[in-house]
Design a protein around this motif. Structure first.
Motif, PDB file in Angstrom:
ATOM      1  N   PHE A 190      41.094  53.681  34.788  1.00  0.00           N
ATOM      2  CA  PHE A 190      41.966  53.369  33.990  1.00  0.00           C
ATOM      3  C   PHE A 190      41.919  52.495  35.854  1.00  0.00           C
ATOM      4  O   PHE A 190      41.709  52.452  36.586  1.00  0.00           O
ATOM      5  N   THR A 191      43.121  50.498  35.617  1.00  0.00           N
ATOM      6  CA  THR A 191      43.117  49.538  36.142  1.00  0.00           C
ATOM      7  C   THR A 191      44.059  49.102  35.788  1.00  0.00           C
ATOM      8  O   THR A 191      44.702  49.057  35.040  1.00  0.00           O
ATOM      9  N   ILE A 192      45.197  49.408  37.180  1.00  0.00           N
ATOM     10  CA  ILE A 192      45.989  48.514  37.158  1.00  0.00           C
ATOM     11  C   ILE A 192      46.026  46.958  38.219  1.00  0.00           C
ATOM     12  O   ILE A 192      45.353  46.412  38.921  1.00  0.00           O
ATOM     13  N   SER A 193      46.819  46.476  37.561  1.00  0.00           N
ATOM     14  CA  SER A 193      47.022  45.183  38.233  1.00  0.00           C
ATOM     15  C   SER A 193      48.158  44.580  37.522  1.00  0.00           C
ATOM     16  O   SER A 193      49.059  44.081  36.801  1.00  0.00           O
ATOM     17  N   VAL A 194      48.676  42.723  38.643  1.00  0.00           N
ATOM     18  CA  VAL A 194      49.961  42.840  38.224  1.00  0.00           C
ATOM     19  C   VAL A 194      49.036  41.158  37.901  1.00  0.00           C
ATOM     20  O   VAL A 194      48.461  39.738  38.774  1.00  0.00           O
ATOM     21  N   ASP A 195      49.704  39.854  37.304  1.00  0.00           N
ATOM     22  CA  ASP A 195      49.448  38.702  36.780  1.00  0.00           C
ATOM     23  C   ASP A 195      49.880  37.888  37.621  1.00  0.00           C
ATOM     24  O   ASP A 195      51.072  38.372  38.198  1.00  0.00           O
ATOM     25  N   ASN A 196      49.680  36.772  37.753  1.00  0.00           N
ATOM     26  CA  ASN A 196      49.761  35.540  38.854  1.00  0.00           C
ATOM     27  C   ASN A 196      51.547  35.592  38.759  1.00  0.00           C
ATOM     28  O   ASN A 196      51.742  34.861  39.934  1.00  0.00           O
TER      29      ASN A 196
END
Length: 125
Positions: free
Chosen positions: A68-74
């Motif tokens: 799993f990979t968590i990220s936030v948009d710009n």
């Protein structure tokens, strides 16, 4: 408290992928910790991943690390959870949660005061 809305859940075969989204309507998620929790039937809710939206640091539970990979948009309005190599053990309702935090993030339920309604993820053939 934020109004959080999760989306992207569904039915997927073992080995497949899904991407969950967590949006905070009308808010820019600067200086927040955003976490994903999940709760399988008959089990306690567990923290699986979190992100510090200001510094970008992340944490993962051992059960999802490497998959799993968590990220936030710009724009810092949406947090994503990319889930790969899914197994039936990943079947659960997935929730996102938020708290105001200057840096870092934790995977403890008690730290979060805003919660979404959850989205169902079912991994089955």
């Amino acid at each position: 408290q934020l109004h959080l809305v999760e989306s992207g859940g569904g039915l997927v075969q073992p080995g497949g992928s899904l991407r969950l989204s967590c949006a905070a309507s009308g808010y820019i998620l600067s200086y927040y910790a955003i976490a994903w929790f999940r709760q399988a039937p008959g089990k306690e809710r567990e923290g699986i991943s979190c992100i510090d939206t200001s510094g970008g640091s992340t944490k993962y539970a051992d059960s999802v690390k490497g998959r799993f990979t968590i990220s936030v948009d710009n724009a810092k309005t949406t947090v994503f959870l990319q889930m790969n190599s899914l197994t039936p053990e990943d079947t659960a309702v997935y929730y996102c949660a938020a708290e105001v935090r200057w840096s870092g993030c934790l995977l403890s339920l008690d730290d979060y005061d805003s919660w979404g309604q959850g989205t169902q993820v079912t991994v089955s053939s």
